[in-house]
Design an enzyme around this catalytic site. Structure first.
Site, mmCIF file in Angstrom:
data_model
loop_
_atom_site.group_PDB
_atom_site.id
_atom_site.type_symbol
_atom_site.label_atom_id
_atom_site.label_comp_id
_atom_site.label_asym_id
_atom_site.label_seq_id
_atom_site.Cartn_x
_atom_site.Cartn_y
_atom_site.Cartn_z
ATOM 1 C CG ASP A 170 41.411 41.497 38.450
ATOM 2 O OD1 ASP A 170 42.157 42.849 39.666
ATOM 3 O OD2 ASP A 170 40.863 41.479 38.812
ATOM 4 C CE1 TYR A 264 43.729 50.592 41.261
ATOM 5 C CE2 TYR A 264 43.281 49.614 39.046
ATOM 6 C CZ TYR A 264 43.039 49.492 40.378
ATOM 7 O OH TYR A 264 41.652 48.681 41.522
#
Length: 441
Positions: A170, A264
């Site tokens: 997601d 990330y």
């Protein structure tokens, strides 16, 4: 329209109520005849299960509902398994985060040593659920969004190559929602994107609206100044740590202004910054246990105590709407374009053909068709080759029980400064994970 039967694996998760509400909000697009919860922690699941039973009775009494710890009961007569399991729960996540920090290495749920530790725990759990599904409902599809998705996907490629498993995440969905707002659109569904990378490790190189207009310049201008920070009101990721992650994207972007990065990447490219801004006494796991976990379980207990879900404190998990899109695409052959984690096989021309890459695919009743991403730049290719090797070595270690392979994986991670530090972290993680990892020799 045919109705589907679903098992949510990880029924005791704090995300489960949000997924249930999101499913109810989308019944016009994706009708459901049955929802089952499955978890191997019956006590934890019971609280969420009882609350959701009341909720479903009030809002969708036509849907048959049950929760169980019995695999046969859970996986019989189903069309889809939606899997979001967390082997070891938040207690082990806390150790994943805090053990590396002892050695001034970042502690994170899916990146670096913590992600490797979590991967070693997750592989067996995911394989077990695939096997249950194939035994009791051989025609079902598993939509897997259990973390760490990259390692889990590599394990399913190697160990269950013929299984009907789609691995999905997601995080790009959440970032694309922010991008859509930045571009002045109402939804990410008004955009066509090209994205390539590994899970939690990728880049957008094209974003256009449905008329073909290039949205990249406007989004880049915003990201260069503010990262992905944008006031979205009620949003799944609103804790201070997430605001910092969205903001830090501006520094990640500066490294390659031709693309837009997954948030990330900050963990791999700015490890020193992350360690400096980490609190070994109160990590992200503590933030979640003190925040979302308490809030969700209190809301569930309130429903049970009152006997009604009216005015309850459960919120739909908007991020999870992509799971409905994925299930719909399979159930109704919609050929929706979605980012999946799939075996490369030439989709990225100049990258490892067996690497599990995250790229756009067209999804239908037979599975997916990959879209070609062509060649990628040297910078991204170099980072991806290193990271995909970490993921492959972790799966090697799990399959063969090899200490050596896991030490190599830990050493190769861009987040770890040396082989000696890798060994110290690994030895501490082995001690902490005795109950969950295969024995290493």
């Amino acid at each position: 329209m045919k109705s589907s039967s679903i098992t949510i694996a990880g029924g005791g998760s704090t995300f489960t109520p949000g997924i249930v509400i999101m499913l109810l909000d989308n019944l016009d697009k994706f009708p459901i005849r049955q929802i089952k919860f499955y978890d191997n922690d019956g006590d934890r699941q019971e609280v969420i299960g009882k609350a959701c039973e009341i909720l479903l009775k009030e809002r969708a009494p036509q849907i048959k509902f049950s929760y169980t710890t019995d695999p046969e009961e859970a996986f019989t007569d189903i069309d889809f398994v939606m899997a979001h399991i967390r082997v070891g729960k938040y207690a082990m996540r806390e150790l994943d985060e805090k053990i590396p920090l002892r050695y001034k290495v970042l502690g994170q749920e899916t990146c670096g040593p913590g992600g490797i530790a979590y991967g070693m725990r997750s592989i067996g759990g995911i394989l077990e659920i695939i096997d249950f599904m194939e035994k009791y409902s051989p025609n079902a599809w598993m939509l897997n969004y259990s973390n760490p998705a990259a390692i889990v996907a590599e394990a399913t490629r190697r160990l269950r190559p013929d299984s009907r498993v789609l691995n999905i995440c997601d995080m790009p969905v959440g970032i694309e929602e922010l991008m859509a707002r930045i571009a002045g659109l109402n939804s990410r569904k008004e955009m066509d994107v090209r994205y390539y990378g590994l899970n939690h490790f990728g880049w957008w190189n094209s974003i256009r609206d449905k008329q073909g207009n290039d949205l990249m310049p406007k989004i880049k201008e915003h990201v260069a100044k503010y990262g992905y920070t944008f006031d979205m009101g009620h949003h799944q990721h609103v804790d201070a740590s997430w605001n910092d992650t969205f903001h830090k994207a501006k520094d990640v972007f500066a490294l390659d202004p031709d693309t837009l990065p997954n948030t990330y990447l900050k963990y791999y490219l700015f490890q020193d910054y992350v360690v400096e801004h980490s609190d070994i006494e109160f990590s992200r796991a503590n933030e979640v246990m003190e925040g979302r976990e308490k809030t969700v379980f209190k809301a569930a207990q309130d429903i049970i105590d009152k006997g009604t879900a009216k005015d309850c404190n459960f919120h739909p998990d908007e991020h999870a709407s992509y799971i409905v899109d994925l299930a719909r695409a399979i159930a109704f052959n919609t050929k929706e374009r979605m980012l999946l984690i799939v075996e490369n096989e030439g989709a990225i021309e100049n990258f490892d053909s067996t690497g599990m890459v995250e790229i756009p695919c067209l999804v239908g009743s037979e599975g997916y068709e990959k879209l070609s991403m062509g060649k990628i730049p040297q910078f991204q290719k170099g980072l991806m080759e290193q990271q995909v090797s970490v993921e492959k070595l972790v799966v090697d270690a799990w399959i063969t029980g090899s200490y050596q392979k896991l030490w190599q994986a830990m050493t190769l991670s861009k987040t770890v400064p040396s082989a000696s530090i890798a060994k110290k972290i690994l030895d501490d993680l082995i001690e902490a994970n005795k109950e969950y990892w295969p024995e290493l020799n």
